[in-house]
Design a protein around this motif. Structure first.
Motif, short mmCIF file in Angstrom:
data_model
loop_
_atom_site.label_atom_id
_atom_site.label_comp_id
_atom_site.label_asym_id
_atom_site.label_seq_id
_atom_site.Cartn_x
_atom_site.Cartn_y
_atom_site.Cartn_z
N TYR A 35 0.82 -1.21 0.00
CA TYR A 35 0.00 0.00 0.00
C TYR A 35 0.85 1.26 0.00
O TYR A 35 0.54 2.22 -0.71
N TYR A 36 1.94 1.27 0.78
CA TYR A 36 2.72 2.51 0.94
C TYR A 36 4.00 2.57 0.12
O TYR A 36 4.46 3.66 -0.22
N VAL A 37 4.62 1.42 -0.23
CA VAL A 37 5.87 1.47 -1.00
C VAL A 37 5.86 0.51 -2.20
O VAL A 37 6.91 0.17 -2.74
N GLY A 38 4.67 0.07 -2.62
CA GLY A 38 4.54 -0.66 -3.87
C GLY A 38 5.31 -1.97 -3.96
O GLY A 38 5.71 -2.38 -5.05
N GLY A 39 5.55 -2.64 -2.81
CA GLY A 39 6.27 -3.90 -2.84
C GLY A 39 7.76 -3.75 -3.08
O GLY A 39 8.49 -4.73 -3.23
N ARG A 40 8.26 -2.53 -3.14
CA ARG A 40 9.69 -2.21 -3.29
C ARG A 40 10.31 -2.79 -4.57
O ARG A 40 11.46 -3.23 -4.57
N ASN A 41 9.58 -2.77 -5.67
CA ASN A 41 10.15 -3.32 -6.92
C ASN A 41 9.77 -2.48 -8.14
O ASN A 41 9.65 -2.99 -9.24
N MET A 42 9.59 -1.16 -7.95
CA MET A 42 9.17 -0.30 -9.04
C MET A 42 10.36 0.10 -9.91
O MET A 42 11.50 0.15 -9.45
N SER A 43 10.09 0.41 -11.19
CA SER A 43 11.15 0.74 -12.15
C SER A 43 11.49 2.24 -12.11
O SER A 43 10.71 3.06 -11.64
N ALA A 44 12.67 2.58 -12.65
CA ALA A 44 13.13 3.97 -12.67
C ALA A 44 12.20 4.85 -13.50
O ALA A 44 11.96 6.01 -13.15
N GLY A 45 11.69 4.32 -14.63
CA GLY A 45 10.82 5.11 -15.49
C GLY A 45 9.55 5.53 -14.79
O GLY A 45 9.18 6.72 -14.78
N HIS A 46 8.86 4.56 -14.18
CA HIS A 46 7.61 4.86 -13.47
C HIS A 46 7.87 5.80 -12.29
O HIS A 46 7.13 6.76 -12.06
N ILE A 47 8.93 5.51 -11.53
CA ILE A 47 9.23 6.33 -10.35
C ILE A 47 9.62 7.73 -10.78
O ILE A 47 9.16 8.73 -10.20
N GLY A 48 10.48 7.85 -11.80
CA GLY A 48 10.94 9.17 -12.25
C GLY A 48 9.79 10.04 -12.70
O GLY A 48 9.69 11.22 -12.32
N LEU A 49 8.88 9.48 -13.52
CA LEU A 49 7.73 10.25 -13.98
C LEU A 49 6.79 10.58 -12.82
O LEU A 49 6.21 11.67 -12.77
N SER A 50 6.68 9.65 -11.89
CA SER A 50 5.82 9.89 -10.74
C SER A 50 6.38 11.01 -9.86
O SER A 50 5.65 11.86 -9.35
N VAL A 51 7.71 11.01 -9.71
CA VAL A 51 8.36 12.04 -8.89
C VAL A 51 8.13 13.43 -9.48
O VAL A 51 7.73 14.36 -8.79
N VAL A 52 8.37 13.56 -10.78
CA VAL A 52 8.23 14.89 -11.39
C VAL A 52 6.76 15.28 -11.48
O VAL A 52 6.40 16.46 -11.30
N ALA A 53 5.88 14.30 -11.71
CA ALA A 53 4.45 14.60 -11.73
C ALA A 53 3.99 15.09 -10.36
O ALA A 53 3.21 16.04 -10.25
N THR A 54 4.53 14.48 -9.31
CA THR A 54 4.17 14.88 -7.96
C THR A 54 4.74 16.24 -7.62
O THR A 54 4.06 17.11 -7.08
N ASP A 55 6.01 16.46 -7.97
CA ASP A 55 6.67 17.70 -7.56
C ASP A 55 6.18 18.90 -8.37
O ASP A 55 5.90 19.96 -7.82
N VAL A 56 6.09 18.73 -9.68
CA VAL A 56 5.62 19.84 -10.52
C VAL A 56 4.11 19.96 -10.39
O VAL A 56 3.57 20.99 -9.99
N GLY A 57 3.43 18.88 -10.72
CA GLY A 57 2.00 18.74 -10.46
C GLY A 57 1.12 19.94 -10.73
O GLY A 57 1.44 20.82 -11.51
N GLY A 58 -0.02 19.93 -10.06
CA GLY A 58 -1.02 20.95 -10.34
C GLY A 58 -0.70 22.30 -9.74
O GLY A 58 -0.89 23.33 -10.37
N GLY A 59 -0.21 22.30 -8.48
CA GLY A 59 0.10 23.57 -7.85
C GLY A 59 1.11 24.35 -8.65
O GLY A 59 0.96 25.54 -8.92
N PHE A 60 2.19 23.66 -9.06
CA PHE A 60 3.21 24.33 -9.84
C PHE A 60 2.72 24.60 -11.26
O PHE A 60 3.15 25.56 -11.90
N SER A 61 1.85 23.73 -11.81
CA SER A 61 1.34 23.97 -13.15
C SER A 61 0.49 25.24 -13.18
O SER A 61 0.71 26.13 -14.01
N ILE A 62 -0.46 25.32 -12.26
CA ILE A 62 -1.27 26.53 -12.16
C ILE A 62 -0.42 27.69 -11.64
O ILE A 62 -0.51 28.81 -12.12
N GLY A 63 0.46 27.40 -10.66
CA GLY A 63 1.33 28.43 -10.12
C GLY A 63 2.32 28.96 -11.15
O GLY A 63 2.58 30.17 -11.21
#
Length: 480
Positions: A35-63
């Protein structure tokens, strides 16, 4: 002008798909590890896109759109600090924290502080992180609400908050971190496609291209030096440190297969932040400013010279220029950005509450069951929705949340990286002093010297208190 039924259908289908992803993973989460860490076997591609999507995201997009509207290209420097933070943490933090986290099966950021200090330090860090991420979740919900309000004039801001909040909270609560990461990947692809193939080319052509831009906005809007050093420094001390204390980021470090995967994901995220997303978001905000000055918004009540919330400029611009079909796609793209951050922040807050706070106290071990995590995520999401109805400025709320977390948590984290035996008492005092200093300065709105943010003084107070206690405690810390 109300949104066309075709656009509305496209948008509703998008929301249903996001909910579907959440329910798809609902039955595949067997433990809190899933539930919280995805079984600890996620790939760099999914994690990388998720990180930037989370960090930039909506607040920064609208901001970012708001910054482009107010100051032009120089607003892009805000996300340059994101690149710095991502790459610095890839080099300094990940190699040190990942092996310990893997060995001890950490689920949250404060658990790493418990490893280096003690449980009390982790408990206080859990509270600081929880409060910060509830505020951050609210800022994303508010970003979505502003987009809805600008697109659907008949929908009030509070009703928009409710619609936006319920969708994001439900799929996050039922699906956990895998639902978050996979929806983040989908959402980021939608956002990038919307910006590259729809928003930027259509917007550029509609306002009349380079000639119209250069004639309409002041020359400094096209410069990269249209900001003061203090403004850049305030962004720097708020955004770079979040890469060292952000619970959403630690969850993704822990979810990676190994150190190499995590570092690769962070380098990918940094490049997407700046220059890619930075200049696309700023450019659209700049286009919106040109459109506003040209009178594009006059028919909807915002003639040139009338007061307009800078963060509404971009949504109003897209609503004005995009034809049927493309509006629905672009609306979905921006909602993707917003929801990709809201879901991650909500997961972080939930993890802090269930793992770092509830499990600290005796008799609450039963809350380790996954169904309790889902219920708690729903409750925290509801609180974030309520908070969002009482705020006005997305970027302000987001940066306040960042500042509170950074000023409370940065110095103790640096203690774990630089000292062999950091003092738990020093960490506790530093967290309380740093967090409270920033919070009091923000609430009282005291005018601060040199134009510096409250966060600077919070970090300084945290650092001074940590050093004073660290070197009067026994045993003394030794620089590694």
């Amino acid at each position: 002008m109300e949104i066309h039924i075709v656009d509305l259908i496209i948008f509703i289908v998008y929301l249903i798909v996001m909910l579907g992803v959440g329910f798809y993973f609902m039955g595949r989460n067997k433990s809190k590890d899933d539930y919280y860490v995805g079984g600890r076997n996620m790939s760099a591609g999914h994690i990388g896109l998720s990180v930037v999507a989370t960090d930039v995201g909506g607040g920064f997009s609208i901001g970012l759109g708001g910054l482009g509207f107010m100051m032009g290209l120089s607003g892009s420097w805000m996300l340059f600090t994101g690149l710095l933070g991502a790459w610095l943490s890839a080099v300094l933090l990940i190699p040190k924290i990942y092996p310990v986290a893997r060995e001890n099966k950490f689920l949250t950021f404060p658990q790493s502080l418990a490893h280096h200090y003690n449980g009390k330090v982790a408990l206080i860090a859990g509270f600081i992180s929880l409060i910060g991420y509830v505020g951050f979740t609210s800022s994303q919900i508010l970003a979505g609400a502003k987009l809805v309000e600008a697109t659907f004039p008949s929908v009030s801001i509070n009703m928009a908050v409710l619609i936006m909040g319920v969708i994001a909270v439900v799929y996050t609560a039922v699906g956990g971190i895998k639902a978050v990461i996979y929806t983040d990947t989908i959402q980021w692809i939608i956002l990038m496609g919307g910006l590259i193939f729809i928003g930027i080319p259509v917007g550029y052509a509609y306002i009349g291209g380079w000639e119209a831009i250069s004639k309409t906005v002041p020359a400094e809007f096209m410069s990269l030096s249209n900001l003061s050093f203090v403004q850049f420094f305030n962004w720097l001390i708020t955004i770079v440190p979040i890469w060292f204390v952000g619970m959403t980021l630690y969850q993704r470090i822990f979810a990676c297969r190994d150190v190499k995967t995590a570092k690769k994901a962070w380098f990918i995220a940094g490049l997407f932040e700046w220059p890619i997303m930075a200049f696309m978001g700023i450019a659209l905000g700049l286009f919106a400013r040109v459109g506003y000055e040209q009178g594009l918004f006059t028919a909807i009540g915002y003639a040139p010279g009338t007061q307009l919330d800078a963060e509404l400029g971009l949504p109003l611009f897209l609503r004005t220029i995009l034809p049927v079909g493309l509006m629905g796609l672009m609306l979905s793209a921006y909602f993707s950005a917003i929801m990709s951050t809201a879901d991650s922040c909500l997961m972080a807050a939930s993890g802090n509450f269930t793992t770092d706070i509830l499990e600290y106290f005796k008799g609450t071990r039963k809350f380790g069951h996954i169904k309790y995590s889902q219920i708690i995520t729903l409750i925290i999401g509801a609180l974030a929705i309520i908070l969002a109805t009482n705020m006005q400025n997305v970027l302000e709320l987001m940066l306040y949340s960042y500042a509170f977390m950074v000023s409370g948590l940065l110095v103790p984290v640096l203690g774990t990286l630089l000292l062999k035996k950091p003092s738990a008492r020093a960490a506790v005092v530093a967290m309380v002093v740093g967090g409270l200093t920033t919070l009091i300065l923000i609430i009282t709105q005291v005018k601060l010297p040199l134009g510096l943010d409250a966060n600077f003084f919070g970090i300084a107070a945290s650092f001074i208190s940590f050093v004073l206690i660290q070197y009067t405690d026994k045993p003394k810390g030794v620089v590694a």
